[in-house]
Design a protein around this motif. Structure first.
Motif, PDB file in Angstrom:
ATOM      1  N   GLU A 192     -36.585  70.445 -90.153  1.00 21.95           N
ATOM      2  CA  GLU A 192     -37.316  70.476 -91.415  1.00 21.95           C
ATOM      3  C   GLU A 192     -38.671  69.767 -91.335  1.00 21.95           C
ATOM      4  OE1 GLU A 192     -35.230  68.545 -94.635  1.00 21.95           O
ATOM      5  OE2 GLU A 192     -36.643  69.258 -96.158  1.00 21.95           O
ATOM      6  N   SER A 193     -38.681  68.581 -90.707  1.00 20.83           N
ATOM      7  CA  SER A 193     -39.926  67.799 -90.717  1.00 20.83           C
ATOM      8  C   SER A 193     -41.025  68.476 -89.897  1.00 20.83           C
ATOM      9  CB  SER A 193     -39.661  66.387 -90.189  1.00 20.83           C
ATOM     10  OG  SER A 193     -39.023  66.464 -88.934  1.00 20.83           O
ATOM     11  N   ILE A 194     -40.632  69.078 -88.760  1.00 12.65           N
ATOM     12  CA  ILE A 194     -41.636  69.747 -87.919  1.00 12.65           C
ATOM     13  C   ILE A 194     -42.109  71.030 -88.595  1.00 12.65           C
ATOM     14  CG2 ILE A 194     -41.984  70.861 -85.672  1.00 12.65           C
ATOM     15  CD1 ILE A 194     -40.071  68.769 -84.503  1.00 12.65           C
ATOM     16  N   LEU A 195     -41.170  71.722 -89.234  1.00 16.21           N
ATOM     17  CA  LEU A 195     -41.529  72.910 -90.007  1.00 16.21           C
ATOM     18  C   LEU A 195     -42.535  72.535 -91.101  1.00 16.21           C
ATOM     19  CD1 LEU A 195     -41.012  75.904 -90.777  1.00 16.21           C
ATOM     20  CD2 LEU A 195     -39.129  75.112 -92.206  1.00 16.21           C
ATOM     21  N   ALA A 196     -42.228  71.442 -91.814  1.00 20.88           N
ATOM     22  CA  ALA A 196     -43.096  71.009 -92.918  1.00 20.88           C
ATOM     23  C   ALA A 196     -44.509  70.717 -92.418  1.00 20.88           C
ATOM     24  CB  ALA A 196     -42.495  69.785 -93.601  1.00 20.88           C
ATOM     25  N   ALA A 197     -44.597  70.061 -91.242  1.00 24.73           N
ATOM     26  CA  ALA A 197     -45.915  69.739 -90.690  1.00 24.73           C
ATOM     27  C   ALA A 197     -46.667  71.026 -90.325  1.00 24.73           C
ATOM     28  CB  ALA A 197     -45.759  68.828 -89.472  1.00 24.73           C
ATOM     29  N   LYS A 198     -45.938  71.985 -89.748  1.00 23.66           N
ATOM     30  CA  LYS A 198     -46.564  73.255 -89.320  1.00 23.66           C
ATOM     31  C   LYS A 198     -47.124  74.056 -90.495  1.00 23.66           C
ATOM     32  CE  LYS A 198     -44.322  74.860 -85.039  1.00 23.66           C
ATOM     33  NZ  LYS A 198     -45.402  74.924 -84.049  1.00 23.66           N
TER      34      LYS A 198
ATOM     35  N   GLY B  70     -29.090  63.168-102.864  1.00 24.33           N
ATOM     36  CA  GLY B  70     -30.190  64.116-102.804  1.00 24.33           C
ATOM     37  C   GLY B  70     -31.557  63.502-103.029  1.00 24.33           C
ATOM     38  N   GLY B  71     -32.571  64.261-102.663  1.00 29.65           N
ATOM     39  CA  GLY B  71     -33.946  63.833-102.871  1.00 29.65           C
ATOM     40  C   GLY B  71     -34.434  62.751-101.920  1.00 29.65           C
ATOM     41  N   LEU B  72     -33.750  62.605-100.754  1.00 34.56           N
ATOM     42  CA  LEU B  72     -34.157  61.570 -99.794  1.00 34.56           C
ATOM     43  C   LEU B  72     -34.782  62.159 -98.525  1.00 34.56           C
ATOM     44  CD1 LEU B  72     -31.209  58.979 -99.895  1.00 34.56           C
ATOM     45  CD2 LEU B  72     -33.338  58.987-101.189  1.00 34.56           C
ATOM     46  N   GLY B  73     -35.026  63.440 -98.495  1.00 32.44           N
ATOM     47  CA  GLY B  73     -35.594  64.073 -97.305  1.00 32.44           C
ATOM     48  C   GLY B  73     -37.020  63.607 -97.056  1.00 32.44           C
ATOM     49  N   PRO B  74     -37.611  64.050 -95.935  1.00 28.18           N
ATOM     50  CA  PRO B  74     -38.947  63.571 -95.573  1.00 28.18           C
ATOM     51  C   PRO B  74     -40.082  64.321 -96.275  1.00 28.18           C
ATOM     52  CG  PRO B  74     -38.074  64.970 -93.838  1.00 28.18           C
ATOM     53  CD  PRO B  74     -37.012  64.897 -94.898  1.00 28.18           C
ATOM     54  N   ALA B 104     -34.263  56.732 -82.494  1.00 27.13           N
ATOM     55  CA  ALA B 104     -33.209  57.106 -81.538  1.00 27.13           C
ATOM     56  C   ALA B 104     -32.788  58.562 -81.718  1.00 27.13           C
ATOM     57  CB  ALA B 104     -32.003  56.188 -81.703  1.00 27.13           C
ATOM     58  N   ILE B 105     -32.702  59.006 -82.977  1.00 28.76           N
ATOM     59  CA  ILE B 105     -32.306  60.392 -83.246  1.00 28.76           C
ATOM     60  C   ILE B 105     -33.304  61.364 -82.618  1.00 28.76           C
ATOM     61  CG2 ILE B 105     -32.273  62.129 -85.115  1.00 28.76           C
ATOM     62  CD1 ILE B 105     -30.643  60.149 -86.756  1.00 28.76           C
ATOM     63  N   GLY B 110     -35.126  64.707 -77.773  1.00 33.46           N
ATOM     64  CA  GLY B 110     -36.274  64.916 -76.902  1.00 33.46           C
ATOM     65  C   GLY B 110     -37.534  65.292 -77.658  1.00 33.46           C
ATOM     66  N   MET B 111     -37.667  64.783 -78.889  1.00 30.41           N
ATOM     67  CA  MET B 111     -38.819  65.157 -79.703  1.00 30.41           C
ATOM     68  C   MET B 111     -39.580  63.920 -80.164  1.00 30.41           C
ATOM     69  SD  MET B 111     -37.536  68.423 -81.908  1.00 30.41           S
ATOM     70  CE  MET B 111     -36.364  67.571 -82.904  1.00 30.41           C
ATOM     71  N   GLU B 112     -40.835  64.133 -80.470  1.00 26.53           N
ATOM     72  CA  GLU B 112     -41.708  63.082 -80.988  1.00 26.53           C
ATOM     73  C   GLU B 112     -41.347  62.835 -82.459  1.00 26.53           C
ATOM     74  OE1 GLU B 112     -44.725  60.662 -79.577  1.00 26.53           O
ATOM     75  OE2 GLU B 112     -43.928  62.429 -78.530  1.00 26.53           O
ATOM     76  N   VAL B 113     -41.260  61.565 -82.857  1.00 20.89           N
ATOM     77  CA  VAL B 113     -41.008  61.265 -84.273  1.00 20.89           C
ATOM     78  C   VAL B 113     -42.245  61.611 -85.084  1.00 20.89           C
ATOM     79  CG1 VAL B 113     -40.166  59.525 -85.890  1.00 20.89           C
ATOM     80  CG2 VAL B 113     -39.732  59.258 -83.464  1.00 20.89           C
ATOM     81  N   THR B 114     -42.068  62.274 -86.223  1.00 14.54           N
ATOM     82  CA  THR B 114     -43.230  62.587 -87.058  1.00 14.54           C
ATOM     83  C   THR B 114     -43.489  61.432 -88.023  1.00 14.54           C
ATOM     84  OG1 THR B 114     -41.941  63.547 -88.860  1.00 14.54           O
ATOM     85  CG2 THR B 114     -42.530  65.013 -87.035  1.00 14.54           C
ATOM     86  N   GLN B 115     -44.701  61.404 -88.537  1.00 13.69           N
ATOM     87  CA  GLN B 115     -45.083  60.363 -89.493  1.00 13.69           C
ATOM     88  C   GLN B 115     -44.161  60.426 -90.723  1.00 13.69           C
ATOM     89  OE1 GLN B 115     -47.116  57.941 -89.013  1.00 13.69           O
ATOM     90  NE2 GLN B 115     -46.812  57.094 -91.070  1.00 13.69           N
ATOM     91  N   LEU B 116     -43.841  61.662 -91.164  1.00 16.24           N
ATOM     92  CA  LEU B 116     -42.978  61.830 -92.336  1.00 16.24           C
ATOM     93  C   LEU B 116     -41.621  61.173 -92.106  1.00 16.24           C
ATOM     94  CD1 LEU B 116     -43.667  65.545 -93.366  1.00 16.24           C
ATOM     95  CD2 LEU B 116     -44.250  63.497 -94.674  1.00 16.24           C
ATOM     96  N   ASN B 117     -41.083  61.309 -90.895  1.00 15.23           N
ATOM     97  CA  ASN B 117     -39.783  60.707 -90.620  1.00 15.23           C
ATOM     98  C   ASN B 117     -39.872  59.189 -90.504  1.00 15.23           C
ATOM     99  OD1 ASN B 117     -39.311  63.675 -89.071  1.00 15.23           O
ATOM    100  ND2 ASN B 117     -37.654  62.903 -90.346  1.00 15.23           N
ATOM    101  N   LEU B 118     -40.994  58.704 -89.930  1.00 12.51           N
ATOM    102  CA  LEU B 118     -41.172  57.247 -89.837  1.00 12.51           C
ATOM    103  C   LEU B 118     -41.163  56.628 -91.226  1.00 12.51           C
ATOM    104  CD1 LEU B 118     -43.850  56.863 -87.019  1.00 12.51           C
ATOM    105  CD2 LEU B 118     -41.424  56.268 -86.940  1.00 12.51           C
ATOM    106  N   GLU B 119     -41.747  57.346 -92.177  1.00 13.42           N
ATOM    107  CA  GLU B 119     -41.811  56.816 -93.543  1.00 13.42           C
ATOM    108  C   GLU B 119     -40.424  56.709 -94.186  1.00 13.42           C
ATOM    109  OE1 GLU B 119     -44.737  59.173 -95.587  1.00 13.42           O
ATOM    110  OE2 GLU B 119     -46.321  58.421 -94.255  1.00 13.42           O
TER     111      GLU B 119
END
Lengths: 419, 419
Positions: A192-198, B70-74, B104-105, B110-119
């Motif tokens: 979801e997060s990568i999709l959202a960024a794209k 609910g409502g806790l997504g990035p 860790a997730i 094998g992916m880069e953490v996005t800014q949205l997820n860091l938040e």
């Protein structure tokens, strides 16, 4: 134009205590949305007069239509009718057509009508009764200061019949509802997060009256566009333009522009191209085959499977080389490649796919932790493999892996760009 | 003692618009009830700050615990965290352990953490964060004037893990909930109405503080005894006596006195007796193998399967005689008997089981309507077959048939009386 808003109130302890899942509200939500009525809140409460009154009071401050279900049975814990009679300052009177319906239902069952059931034909004088052709509890339609309160039985098939035949048409007539359209775009293989960024720029450029929702679920993210407008044709065109723009940004992740599941989409692709498929499963243990065969008509393309849970079965039934297993282990690219290629040859199909991995919770090693799963796709021209690591629980690892294989099939057949 | 009351608030348009069915609330309702907490109301609302605030205000006037999902997504349509931060007059601060979990997730994937997820690791200072080991959105626990407000992600498996591991134990500790004990007795192979008639006298003789609930589900009826008391030891003894009485009335229909599933119970039986098993599936298309292999440790007794969706595969891989297929058809006692016996020989296992039938919706005939399914069990001494006809939809036919095979295995191994 301000949208017409509705609230749903379901009455009964069995929902609060988790004894039944409230599927009625989801069905009503879908139908009201399709009718252009916006559902603002769903409230589940117990059969308690004060609680019914306060929930109704609150709902009437917020919404134009209140749809209530439940509490209309013949027994003494069913209180909705008495509460509404007092709420609308009216009294119970005999409703002859309902009496005839109730008597007829018992006659069909060859039974004597009970006094409790006869009392179900006593209805508030202030309501318009709604006929129940499938059960003994009539519905009730009240109007007050331009708002509508409807009470229906909680039995799903009785409620649905009343809604479809009478209540939805009457609501559309009573309020002149605006046009609301929805478009669903289903993606898979992208978080979801990568999709959202794209798609951020596209999302930000959406006109104010078209809104986007992300609906993530196991194995994919469903995108839903909701558009409000006065002209259905114009709105449809505007929304289609947005979908077309979106599909150019993420072509390889979209598998459906509607309600198709991934296994249905893959099935359609195979059918359209006249391809057949066989599966060789280790860690997914039959779940991949189940996903494929859950689709009616799958026998047109699905031949069968060997589930090789043990190495001996991998060697004997799938001709995996003992030295491959010895050198690389069962959970390896080399093994899963042989499994996919060999099941294809063994079953004489266009495509062979395979899985081998550690579903967990045991069996992990530092090198190959739980969730390490290799999947493979083989056709006459090529073999593609992919390493997964979801690190979920056993069942989720199995489900994700099966969905990842379905997506690998789809991508191998349609993708124009390597992802 | 006044019971502790809870309200559930689910946030997200997808429930209101009926795009998903709210199964979370039913699960929470069940677990809260088992913990002795009374669910007073369930409210579903949209991702709208004013609506979240007013729903929370209202719920706090009525209940001791508010559980929100609910409502806790990035993404930017997820507003719950910001609303709660302002509601509790606090501010967002970085929560290092959550940041580590999120990082860790992504590392595992094998992916880069996005800014949205860091938040997502920024949490209200006033809350006790609740660890999410399965996803990127931590939960939040707030306390205010003796009441508790908890916010959780809406993803079912993340919410369930948080509830089971952390929130339910903490709620029981925070409020001193009364002693409530539950005992579950799981039955299969007997319809609810016949079961009820068989155990009516026992049910009527139950003491007032021990109550029985029938919880029918796919493939069986779960009986739940709920006892209220002041002394856990005495109550436990009383309830065990009632269970002992019951087990003498319906010995062959009970497969578990706890939360074991039928596939777990069968797995335990096979393991205890050192038996191995292989499956040969036609109409169930891998679902039977999936049920068996969904159990961790099933590799100790499960060898593998041949899914023979086509007759050719039945002949080539399962040695079904062409004349059997010609004379009796694929859906017949003779075919399913050969399938079970031959898969046992082919895979060298103690037991072989098989399915062949018409799952539907197409393929039925007047002789063999949709839902006609033959199942078979074979061991070194005997072969048992059974004809099923559930006449449900495709998926239900598949699921019922797989459960019927599991029950046939169980009965063949343990039953003392022919049922």
């Amino acid at each position: 134009m301000k949208p017409v808003t509705a609230e749903i109130i379901t009455i009964g302890d069995e929902i609060l205590y988790g004894q039944i899942v409230d599927t009625n509200s989801a069905w009503m939500g879908t139908e009201l949305t399709k009718a252009g009525i916006k559902v603002h809140q769903i409230t589940s409460i117990s059969d308690n007069p004060e609680h019914i009154v306060s929930a109704l009071d609150d709902a009437l401050t917020r919404a134009d239509v209140i749809l209530m279900t439940g509490g209309l049975g013949p027994t003494k814990d069913d209180l909705t009718k008495d509460v509404l009679t007092s709420y609308f300052h009216t009294e119970l009177v005999l409703h002859e057509p309902s009496l005839a319906d109730i008597t007829a239902i018992f006659a069909r069952r060859g039974m004597e009508v009970t006094q409790l059931n006869l009392e179900q034909a006593m209805l508030p004088a202030a309501c318009t009764p709604i006929r129940n052709v499938l059960g003994t509890a009539p519905g009730m339609w009240f109007e007050q200061e331009g708002k509508v309160v409807v009470s229906m039985p909680g039995v799903p098939f009785e409620m649905k019949r009343m809604m479809s035949d009478i209540i939805l048409p009457q609501l559309k007539a009573y309020f002149s509802t605006p046009e609301i359209l929805h478009k669903v775009i289903q993606t898979t293989g992208i978080p979801e997060s990568i999709l959202a960024a794209k798609i951020e720029n596209w999302e930000d450029s959406l006109p104010h009256h078209i809104k986007l929702a992300y609906l993530p679920h196991l194995g994919g993210v469903r995108l839903r566009l909701t558009g409000h407008g006065n002209n259905a044709t114009t709105l449809e065109q505007e929304m289609q333009q947005q979908v077309d723009k979106l599909s150019k940004i993420i072509p390889n992740y979209i598998f459906s522009y509607g309600e198709l599941t991934l296994e249905e989409a893959v099935g359609q692709l195979l059918k359209e191209r006249g391809l057949t498929i066989a599966t060789a499963e280790s860690c997914t243990g039959g779940f991949l085959a189940h996903k494929i065969t859950s689709i009616s008509g799958s026998s047109a393309y699905y031949q069968g499977s060997v589930i090789a849970y043990h190495n001996e079965v991998k060697i004997r039934e799938l001709n995996v080389k003992p030295e491959t297993l010895k050198q690389h282990g069962a959970v390896s690219e080399a093994t899963v490649r042989e499994m996919a290629e060999n099941i294809r040859l063994k079953f004489g199909t266009s495509i062979g796919v395979a899985t081998s991995g550690i579903a967990g919770p045991d069996g992990g090693t530092p090198d190959k932790p739980v969730g390490t799963i290799w999947i493979a796709y083989a056709d006459k021209d090529k073999t593609r493999t992919k390493l997964l690591n979801f690190n979920k629980n056993r069942l989720l690892n199995i489900e994700y892996a099966a969905l990842a294989v379905l997506n690998l099939i789809r991508q191998s057949l349609v993708a124009t760009v390597e992802e």
